[in-house]
Scaffold this motif. Structure first.
Motif, PDB file in Angstrom:
ATOM      1  N   SER A 199     -51.795  34.004  93.497  1.00 33.57           N
ATOM      2  CA  SER A 199     -53.054  33.470  94.036  1.00 33.57           C
ATOM      3  C   SER A 199     -52.831  32.278  94.959  1.00 33.57           C
ATOM      4  O   SER A 199     -53.679  31.961  95.781  1.00 33.57           O
ATOM      5  CB  SER A 199     -53.979  33.054  92.888  1.00 33.57           C
ATOM      6  N   SER A 200     -51.690  31.590  94.836  1.00 34.51           N
ATOM      7  CA  SER A 200     -51.465  30.392  95.653  1.00 34.51           C
ATOM      8  C   SER A 200     -49.978  30.068  95.713  1.00 34.51           C
ATOM      9  O   SER A 200     -49.227  30.372  94.784  1.00 34.51           O
ATOM     10  CB  SER A 200     -52.222  29.202  95.050  1.00 34.51           C
ATOM     11  N   ARG A 201     -49.570  29.425  96.806  1.00 34.90           N
ATOM     12  CA  ARG A 201     -48.177  28.981  96.938  1.00 34.90           C
ATOM     13  C   ARG A 201     -47.844  27.931  95.893  1.00 34.90           C
ATOM     14  O   ARG A 201     -46.687  27.673  95.596  1.00 34.90           O
ATOM     15  CB  ARG A 201     -47.985  28.319  98.307  1.00 34.90           C
ATOM     16  N   PHE A 202     -48.871  27.255  95.400  1.00 41.44           N
ATOM     17  CA  PHE A 202     -48.620  26.084  94.555  1.00 41.44           C
ATOM     18  C   PHE A 202     -48.913  26.325  93.079  1.00 41.44           C
ATOM     19  O   PHE A 202     -48.446  25.582  92.233  1.00 41.44           O
ATOM     20  CB  PHE A 202     -49.446  24.897  95.055  1.00 41.44           C
ATOM     21  N   ALA A 203     -49.702  27.349  92.783  1.00 41.36           N
ATOM     22  CA  ALA A 203     -50.049  27.588  91.375  1.00 41.36           C
ATOM     23  C   ALA A 203     -48.880  28.270  90.665  1.00 41.36           C
ATOM     24  O   ALA A 203     -48.381  29.298  91.114  1.00 41.36           O
ATOM     25  CB  ALA A 203     -51.291  28.477  91.307  1.00 41.36           C
ATOM     26  N   GLY A 236     -49.351  21.747  92.314  1.00 42.66           N
ATOM     27  CA  GLY A 236     -48.886  20.947  93.454  1.00 42.66           C
ATOM     28  C   GLY A 236     -49.612  19.631  93.501  1.00 42.66           C
ATOM     29  O   GLY A 236     -49.797  18.967  92.479  1.00 42.66           O
ATOM     30  N   ASP A 237     -50.059  19.251  94.686  1.00 47.01           N
ATOM     31  CA  ASP A 237     -50.758  17.970  94.840  1.00 47.01           C
ATOM     32  C   ASP A 237     -52.262  18.094  94.683  1.00 47.01           C
ATOM     33  O   ASP A 237     -52.981  17.103  94.832  1.00 47.01           O
ATOM     34  CB  ASP A 237     -50.434  17.363  96.214  1.00 47.01           C
ATOM     35  N   ALA A 238     -52.745  19.315  94.408  1.00 49.42           N
ATOM     36  CA  ALA A 238     -54.182  19.489  94.200  1.00 49.42           C
ATOM     37  C   ALA A 238     -54.513  19.164  92.744  1.00 49.42           C
ATOM     38  O   ALA A 238     -53.684  19.387  91.861  1.00 49.42           O
ATOM     39  CB  ALA A 238     -54.596  20.912  94.525  1.00 49.42           C
ATOM     40  N   MET A 239     -55.717  18.650  92.535  1.00 51.03           N
ATOM     41  CA  MET A 239     -56.160  18.464  91.151  1.00 51.03           C
ATOM     42  C   MET A 239     -56.133  19.826  90.464  1.00 51.03           C
ATOM     43  O   MET A 239     -55.765  19.939  89.304  1.00 51.03           O
ATOM     44  CB  MET A 239     -57.563  17.843  91.158  1.00 51.03           C
ATOM     45  N   GLY A 240     -56.536  20.865  91.186  1.00 50.47           N
ATOM     46  CA  GLY A 240     -56.185  22.213  90.766  1.00 50.47           C
ATOM     47  C   GLY A 240     -57.229  23.094  90.121  1.00 50.47           C
ATOM     48  O   GLY A 240     -56.917  24.222  89.750  1.00 50.47           O
ATOM     49  N   ASN A 286     -59.822  24.693  91.404  1.00 48.81           N
ATOM     50  CA  ASN A 286     -60.039  25.935  92.168  1.00 48.81           C
ATOM     51  C   ASN A 286     -58.826  26.840  92.065  1.00 48.81           C
ATOM     52  O   ASN A 286     -58.945  28.056  91.886  1.00 48.81           O
ATOM     53  CB  ASN A 286     -60.289  25.624  93.653  1.00 48.81           C
ATOM     54  N   MET A 287     -57.668  26.187  92.179  1.00 44.37           N
ATOM     55  CA  MET A 287     -56.426  26.953  92.182  1.00 44.37           C
ATOM     56  C   MET A 287     -56.235  27.716  90.866  1.00 44.37           C
ATOM     57  O   MET A 287     -55.922  28.903  90.863  1.00 44.37           O
ATOM     58  CB  MET A 287     -55.280  25.974  92.371  1.00 44.37           C
ATOM     59  N   VAL A 288     -56.446  27.015  89.767  1.00 45.12           N
ATOM     60  CA  VAL A 288     -56.233  27.659  88.472  1.00 45.12           C
ATOM     61  C   VAL A 288     -57.287  28.754  88.258  1.00 45.12           C
ATOM     62  O   VAL A 288     -56.990  29.823  87.707  1.00 45.12           O
ATOM     63  CB  VAL A 288     -56.207  26.620  87.318  1.00 45.12           C
ATOM     64  N   THR A 324     -54.225  14.811  95.500  1.00 47.44           N
ATOM     65  CA  THR A 324     -54.201  14.094  96.777  1.00 47.44           C
ATOM     66  C   THR A 324     -54.558  15.031  97.931  1.00 47.44           C
ATOM     67  O   THR A 324     -54.537  14.629  99.078  1.00 47.44           O
ATOM     68  CB  THR A 324     -52.820  13.443  97.020  1.00 47.44           C
ATOM     69  N   VAL A 325     -54.836  16.301  97.606  1.00 50.80           N
ATOM     70  CA  VAL A 325     -55.406  17.231  98.593  1.00 50.80           C
ATOM     71  C   VAL A 325     -56.628  17.884  97.951  1.00 50.80           C
ATOM     72  O   VAL A 325     -56.765  17.897  96.731  1.00 50.80           O
ATOM     73  CB  VAL A 325     -54.411  18.338  99.033  1.00 50.80           C
ATOM     74  N   GLY A 326     -57.487  18.410  98.814  1.00 52.48           N
ATOM     75  CA  GLY A 326     -58.673  19.110  98.313  1.00 52.48           C
ATOM     76  C   GLY A 326     -59.786  18.152  97.921  1.00 52.48           C
ATOM     77  O   GLY A 326     -59.595  16.936  97.840  1.00 52.48           O
ATOM     78  N   ALA A 381     -41.666  17.584  98.167  1.00 51.42           N
ATOM     79  CA  ALA A 381     -41.752  17.875  96.731  1.00 51.42           C
ATOM     80  C   ALA A 381     -43.215  18.016  96.351  1.00 51.42           C
ATOM     81  O   ALA A 381     -43.841  17.051  95.894  1.00 51.42           O
ATOM     82  CB  ALA A 381     -41.098  16.757  95.937  1.00 51.42           C
ATOM     83  N   PRO A 382     -43.799  19.205  96.564  1.00 54.95           N
ATOM     84  CA  PRO A 382     -45.229  19.384  96.261  1.00 54.95           C
ATOM     85  C   PRO A 382     -45.539  18.966  94.831  1.00 54.95           C
ATOM     86  O   PRO A 382     -44.817  19.344  93.905  1.00 54.95           O
ATOM     87  CB  PRO A 382     -45.454  20.883  96.460  1.00 54.95           C
ATOM     88  N   GLY A 383     -46.556  18.156  94.698  1.00 54.28           N
ATOM     89  CA  GLY A 383     -46.944  17.693  93.366  1.00 54.28           C
ATOM     90  C   GLY A 383     -46.532  16.252  93.115  1.00 54.28           C
ATOM     91  O   GLY A 383     -47.082  15.593  92.233  1.00 54.28           O
TER      92      GLY A 383
HETATM   93  P1  ADP Z   1     -58.471  22.111  93.853  1.00 53.29           P
HETATM   94  O1  ADP Z   1     -57.670  23.280  93.352  1.00 53.29           O
HETATM   95  O2  ADP Z   1     -57.970  20.800  93.384  1.00 53.29           O
HETATM   96  O3  ADP Z   1     -59.932  22.281  93.602  1.00 53.29           O
HETATM   97  P2  ADP Z   1     -58.384  23.149  96.491  1.00 53.29           P
HETATM   98  O4  ADP Z   1     -59.074  24.348  96.048  1.00 53.29           O
HETATM   99  O5  ADP Z   1     -58.935  22.530  97.718  1.00 53.29           O
HETATM  100  O6  ADP Z   1     -58.267  22.008  95.392  1.00 53.29           O
HETATM  101  O7  ADP Z   1     -56.850  23.540  96.655  1.00 53.29           O
HETATM  102  C1  ADP Z   1     -55.965  22.824  97.412  1.00 53.29           C
HETATM  103  C2  ADP Z   1     -55.671  23.517  98.722  1.00 53.29           C
HETATM  104  O8  ADP Z   1     -54.680  22.760  99.401  1.00 53.29           O
HETATM  105  C3  ADP Z   1     -55.097  24.903  98.509  1.00 53.29           C
HETATM  106  O9  ADP Z   1     -55.637  25.752  99.479  1.00 53.29           O
HETATM  107  C4  ADP Z   1     -53.619  24.730  98.764  1.00 53.29           C
HETATM  108  O10 ADP Z   1     -53.018  25.878  99.303  1.00 53.29           O
HETATM  109  C5  ADP Z   1     -53.588  23.581  99.763  1.00 53.29           C
HETATM  110  N1  ADP Z   1     -52.366  22.771  99.673  1.00 53.29           N
HETATM  111  C6  ADP Z   1     -51.623  22.370 100.710  1.00 53.29           C
HETATM  112  N2  ADP Z   1     -50.582  21.626 100.309  1.00 53.29           N
HETATM  113  C7  ADP Z   1     -50.664  21.532  98.982  1.00 53.29           C
HETATM  114  C8  ADP Z   1     -49.886  20.880  97.988  1.00 53.29           C
HETATM  115  N3  ADP Z   1     -48.791  20.165  98.292  1.00 53.29           N
HETATM  116  N4  ADP Z   1     -50.259  21.005  96.722  1.00 53.29           N
HETATM  117  C9  ADP Z   1     -51.358  21.704  96.396  1.00 53.29           C
HETATM  118  N5  ADP Z   1     -52.133  22.337  97.282  1.00 53.29           N
HETATM  119  C10 ADP Z   1     -51.813  22.259  98.579  1.00 53.29           C
END
Ligand code: ADP
Length: 596
Positions: A341-345, A368-372, A374-376, A519-521, A545-547
């Motif tokens: 679902s994601s490069r970072f999950a 990664g650097d997202a609170m996460g 949406n990703m999860v 730190t993103v999203g 170093a993502p995250g």
């Molecule tokens: P959240 O999951 O915290 O609600 P988002 O849905 O906006 O936040 O997800 C973060 C977005 O940022 C994703 O689309 C992800 O692919 C992108 N992204 C880019 N770089 C990173 C990173 N280093 N870590 C996490 N997400 C990243």
């Protein structure tokens, strides 16, 4: 006589005949434009007029002679005495006029780059030094003290007037003009024929949509929104991501606590709050930590969770899915489906809890650097779709079944952790406890036991074994664009205090199992919030170093909580709490003393 080479006079208010005028920016103009020493003396007008007259006379003479010679075919280079005299007079007057008027013109071209430089970084210094120092000894920028200005190898004719710093007007700072068409849209929103939520797409302009909605709201409610700013915000930046149906924005002051000495680095911690004392108190804690050699932290775990609830026809079938999900043999296939679902999950675990024939599946993954959140959720959806093939009788009741658990106090987060689990500690020297915190180690240790441990146990606390972690968490969350509602579990914290080094020093720690930061999203990309992240050095995604940016932010949150705990506990132990609140919450006095 050479007025061109008058020394450039610094725009110093020290020359001011009226001390009051030193503080007025308009006085600057007076000193630049009206300085008598820069005025051309009247006698010079006479000289200039004579030279101009001479220049044109000899020019006329020379041209006539040239024409005559061409007509009579006499050689041009044979000069009579009057010709020679006219030529000399022409050259002399040309040099004078070029020197007087021409150089000024060229100077104006040559001087432009340095004076433009002043209007950048240095201009503020230049004006501020004059205005605020009242002509005191601080030289204005360009005089070589505070910031470097390229040196000229000649003096300008006149001191360059300090240009007003060009205010960087962004599109969203400009006033919003309402047209007759807009009036019609407002009327249709008031009448209910145009839905307020459709304004952005209807008008194709987020600023205009906000202004129209706001005006319609004021008319329908009969209440004024004066005081809630409209201009000065980029409404495009929140569209479809941060806030729907905006009518303005709330201003919250941001204070800075620090430097926070943490893991060998120093951080200036931005705190958005309207609670007096909070920043000052955290600042005092930072000071105590820094003097004692700094704090250190460890990220124990990093995983965001989401727990859907599914229902089966029987508890037996629910248990079958539980065993399937928790079997190590199935993890690889489940994680590859989740991770797609994601490069970072990256799926870490699935923990299940059964209530009768209902099953709660707590997925945990790094983000990664997202609170996460949406990703999860996306990863979980992929896995649920996959499971449906093998468990067609599984009824997905909700993608979130509260076993996650998001934005509610819950033991699962306290015990298992959610987001980043961080422990942060420091050894505060006995001297610092006495001099900076104005209390004793014994008093702090005893109060911590009675209040944060026993008192919270008596209250049946859930993760609330601390003095005020949520104060610091919320302030940093708002400043850095985190989800402030996650303050609920992010503030779970147990504060421990213990005398060490034969009772000479204090060991203090905070353990926070569920700091949910990114730190993103979300709100992190908005201008103000991203400026605060930038201040901490954790803006955006960390590409190497993502995250690591979000984990670093979590440690800063824990370190700041440690500072806040130390300071408030000390104030309580010393019986100063009410006194300092009365002093600093109820007046506009200088709060810098609190950290001294
Ligand atoms: P959240 O999951 O915290 O609600 P988002 O849905 O906006 O936040 O997800 C973060 C977005 O940022 C994703 O689309 C992800 O692919 C992108 N992204 C880019 N770089 C990173 C990173 N280093 N870590 C996490 N997400 C990243």
């Amino acid at each position: 006589m050479d007025v061109r080479r008058q020394p450039s006079k610094p725009v110093a208010a020290a020359d001011s005949p009226d001390p009051k005028s030193k503080h007025s920016p308009s006085s600057l103009k007076y000193y630049v434009d009206e300085d008598p020493s820069l005025k051309v003396p009247p006698s010079l007008y006479f000289v200039n007029a004579s030279v101009i007259f001479l220049f044109f006379t000899v020019l006329y003479y020379l041209l006539s002679r040239w024409r005559e010679k061409i007509r009579s075919s006499s050689p041009l280079h044979v000069l009579s005495a009057p010709d020679l005299a006219a030529l000399l007079a022409f050259a002399a007057s040309s040099v004078y006029l070029l020197g007087f008027f021409g150089i000024e013109f060229f100077q104006s071209l040559l001087l432009r780059p340095p004076s433009d430089l002043w209007t950048d970084d240095c201009e503020e210094e230049r004006v501020v030094s004059v205005v605020t120092e009242g002509g005191a000894q601080k030289a204005p920028c360009g005089q070589g003290l505070d910031c470097e200005t390229p040196k000229l190898d000649f003096d300008p004719v006149k001191p360059a007037a300090p240009k007003a710093k060009p205010v960087e007007t962004k599109k969203w700072d400009e006033p919003i003009d309402m047209t007759e068409d807009d009036e019609e849209v407002i009327a249709s929103v008031v009448a209910g024929t145009t839905p307020s939520y459709s304004l952005e797409s209807k008008l194709g302009d987020c600023r205009k949509a906000t202004a129209v909605r706001r005006e319609a709201l004021q008319r329908t409610t009969g209440k004024s929104l004066a005081g809630l700013p409209l201009e000065g915000f980029d409404y495009e930046s929140i569209l479809g991501q941060c806030c729907e149906m905006p009518v303005g924005y709330v201003q919250i002051p941001v204070g800075i606590a620090g430097p926070l000495a943490l893991d060998g680095r120093e951080y200036s911690v931005p705190m958005a709050t309207t609670e007096g004392c909070l920043v000052a108190s955290t600042n005092r804690g930072c000071k105590a930590i820094a003097i004692s050699g700094g704090a250190s932290s460890v990220v124990l775990r990093d995983g965001m969770t989401r727990a859907p609830v599914v229902r089966f026809g029987s508890a037996k079938r629910a248990a079958e899915l539980k065993f399937y999900l928790e079997s190590p043999a199935n993890f690889e296939s489940l994680s590859s489906i989740f991770n797609s679902s994601s490069r970072f999950a990256r799926l870490q675990s699935i923990k299940c809890a059964i209530a009768g024939k209902n099953l709660y599946l707590r997925f945990s993954c790094s983000t990664g650097d997202a609170m996460g959140m949406n990703m999860v959720s996306k990863g979980v959806q992929n896995v649920m779709d996959f499971l449906q093939n093998d468990f067609p009788d599984m009824d997905v009741m909700g993608i979130s079944g509260n076993f996650c658990s998001d934005k509610k106090p819950a033991a699962v987060n306290w015990i298992e952790g959610r987001g980043k689990s961080v422990v942060c500690e420091a050894v505060i020297k006995g001297d610092v406890v006495r001099k900076v915190l104005k209390t004793s180690i014994e008093a702090l240790v005893e109060l911590n036991m009675l209040k944060n441990l026993t008192g919270s146990a008596m209250a049946g606390a859930l993760g609330g074994f601390n003095a005020h972690a949520s104060n610091i968490v919320s302030a940093i969350y708002i400043a850095t664009g985190q989800d402030p509602a996650q303050n609920v579990e992010s503030s779970h914290c147990i504060t421990m205090m213990e005398a060490v080094n034969d009772g000479k020093d204090l060991h203090v720690s905070v353990t926070m199992p569920s700091i949910e930061v990114g730190t993103v999203g979300g709100g992190t990309q908005l201008a103000s919030q991203s400026a605060c992240l930038n201040l901490l050095g954790v803006k955006g995604a960390n590409r190497e170093a993502p995250g690591s940016n979000s984990r670093l932010l979590a440690t800063v949150v824990a370190g700041s909580v440690l500072a806040g705990e130390l300071s408030l506990m000390s104030a309580l132990a010393a019986g100063q709490l009410v006194k300092s609140h009365m002093k600093y919450n109820r007046s506009n006095k200088d709060v810098s003393k609190v950290s001294s």
